[in-house]
Design a protein around this motif. Structure first.
Motif, short mmCIF file in Angstrom:
data_model
loop_
_atom_site.label_atom_id
_atom_site.label_comp_id
_atom_site.label_asym_id
_atom_site.label_seq_id
_atom_site.Cartn_x
_atom_site.Cartn_y
_atom_site.Cartn_z
N GLU A 1 0.81 -1.23 0.00
CA GLU A 1 0.00 0.00 0.00
C GLU A 1 0.84 1.27 0.00
N ASP A 2 2.15 1.14 0.10
CA ASP A 2 3.04 2.30 -0.05
C ASP A 2 3.32 2.60 -1.52
N THR A 3 2.87 1.72 -2.41
CA THR A 3 3.06 1.93 -3.84
C THR A 3 2.41 3.24 -4.26
N ALA A 4 3.20 4.12 -4.86
CA ALA A 4 2.72 5.44 -5.24
C ALA A 4 3.83 6.19 -5.96
N THR A 5 3.47 7.33 -6.53
CA THR A 5 4.47 8.27 -7.00
C THR A 5 4.74 9.24 -5.85
N TYR A 6 5.99 9.40 -5.52
CA TYR A 6 6.40 10.24 -4.40
C TYR A 6 6.91 11.57 -4.94
N TYR A 7 6.37 12.64 -4.36
CA TYR A 7 6.67 13.99 -4.83
C TYR A 7 7.33 14.82 -3.73
N CYS A 8 8.26 15.62 -4.16
CA CYS A 8 8.85 16.64 -3.31
C CYS A 8 8.06 17.92 -3.52
N HIS A 9 7.78 18.62 -2.44
CA HIS A 9 6.97 19.83 -2.48
C HIS A 9 7.66 20.92 -1.68
N ALA A 10 7.65 22.14 -2.20
CA ALA A 10 8.29 23.24 -1.49
C ALA A 10 7.45 24.51 -1.63
N VAL A 11 7.59 25.36 -0.65
CA VAL A 11 6.99 26.69 -0.68
C VAL A 11 8.11 27.71 -0.55
N PHE A 12 8.10 28.69 -1.47
CA PHE A 12 9.13 29.73 -1.46
C PHE A 12 8.49 31.03 -1.90
N GLN A 13 8.60 32.02 -1.10
CA GLN A 13 8.03 33.35 -1.41
C GLN A 13 6.56 33.22 -1.82
N TYR A 14 5.81 32.47 -1.04
CA TYR A 14 4.36 32.30 -1.18
C TYR A 14 3.94 31.49 -2.41
N LEU A 15 4.90 30.93 -3.13
CA LEU A 15 4.58 30.10 -4.28
C LEU A 15 4.89 28.63 -3.96
N THR A 16 4.11 27.74 -4.58
CA THR A 16 4.26 26.30 -4.35
C THR A 16 4.94 25.65 -5.54
N TYR A 17 5.85 24.74 -5.27
CA TYR A 17 6.60 24.04 -6.30
C TYR A 17 6.52 22.53 -6.05
N TRP A 18 6.47 21.77 -7.13
CA TRP A 18 6.44 20.32 -7.08
C TRP A 18 7.52 19.75 -7.99
N GLY A 19 8.10 18.65 -7.58
CA GLY A 19 8.98 17.92 -8.45
C GLY A 19 8.17 17.06 -9.41
N GLN A 20 8.87 16.33 -10.26
CA GLN A 20 8.20 15.50 -11.27
C GLN A 20 7.76 14.16 -10.70
N GLY A 21 8.26 13.82 -9.53
CA GLY A 21 7.88 12.58 -8.86
C GLY A 21 8.80 11.42 -9.20
N THR A 22 8.84 10.47 -8.29
CA THR A 22 9.57 9.23 -8.52
C THR A 22 8.67 8.07 -8.10
N GLN A 23 8.63 7.04 -8.91
CA GLN A 23 7.70 5.93 -8.70
C GLN A 23 8.29 4.91 -7.73
N VAL A 24 7.49 4.54 -6.76
CA VAL A 24 7.84 3.48 -5.83
C VAL A 24 6.79 2.38 -5.96
N THR A 25 7.26 1.17 -6.22
CA THR A 25 6.35 0.03 -6.34
C THR A 25 6.81 -1.05 -5.37
N VAL A 26 5.90 -1.47 -4.51
CA VAL A 26 6.20 -2.49 -3.52
C VAL A 26 5.41 -3.74 -3.88
N SER A 27 6.13 -4.81 -4.14
CA SER A 27 5.47 -6.06 -4.53
C SER A 27 5.15 -6.91 -3.31
N SER A 28 4.05 -7.63 -3.40
CA SER A 28 3.62 -8.46 -2.27
C SER A 28 4.21 -9.85 -2.34
#
Length: 115
Positions: free
Chosen positions: A88-115
């Motif tokens: 259930e941790d399988t997801a795209t993980y994103y970095c998020h930042a706030v700078f001078q009242y603006l929000t920024y996101w990275g492109q994400g990195t995929q994490v897949t956990v197999s059962s």
């Protein structure tokens, strides 16, 4: 303007570990905040965690006790150490930042956990 680049995702078996990185284009100490989010297919993006300037750590309830965030100010990089991974941790993980009242996101990195 802030660019965020995540790396370190991949495929891992349940119970395994991964360490994600988020490199910022400017000093992370200059950012109002920087944190991790994740988004699974057909689900809302959810907060994973953050480490504040005073060192306090905040984690989402689903990852608390298994994930750890750290920062290397000299490298302008934030890390997410993920242990005891579950499918259930399988997801795209994103970095998020706030700078001078603006929000920024990275492109994400995929994490897949197999059962």
């Amino acid at each position: 303007q802030v660019q965020l680049v995540e790396s370190g995702g991949g495929l891992v078996p349940a119970g395994g570990s991964l360490n994600l990185s988020c490199e910022a284009s400017r000093s992370i100490s200059s950012l109002t905040k920087i944190d991790w989010y994740r988004e699974a297919p057909d689900q809302k993006r959810e907060f994973v965690g953050r480490i504040n300037d005073d060192g306090t750590e905040i984690y989402g309830s689903l990852v608390k006790g298994r994930f750890t965030i750290s920062k290397d100010n000299a490298k302008n990089t934030m890390y997410l150490q993920m242990n005891s991974l579950k499918p259930e941790d399988t997801a795209t993980y994103y970095c998020h930042a706030v700078f001078q009242y603006l929000t920024y996101w990275g492109q994400g990195t995929q994490v897949t956990v197999s059962s």
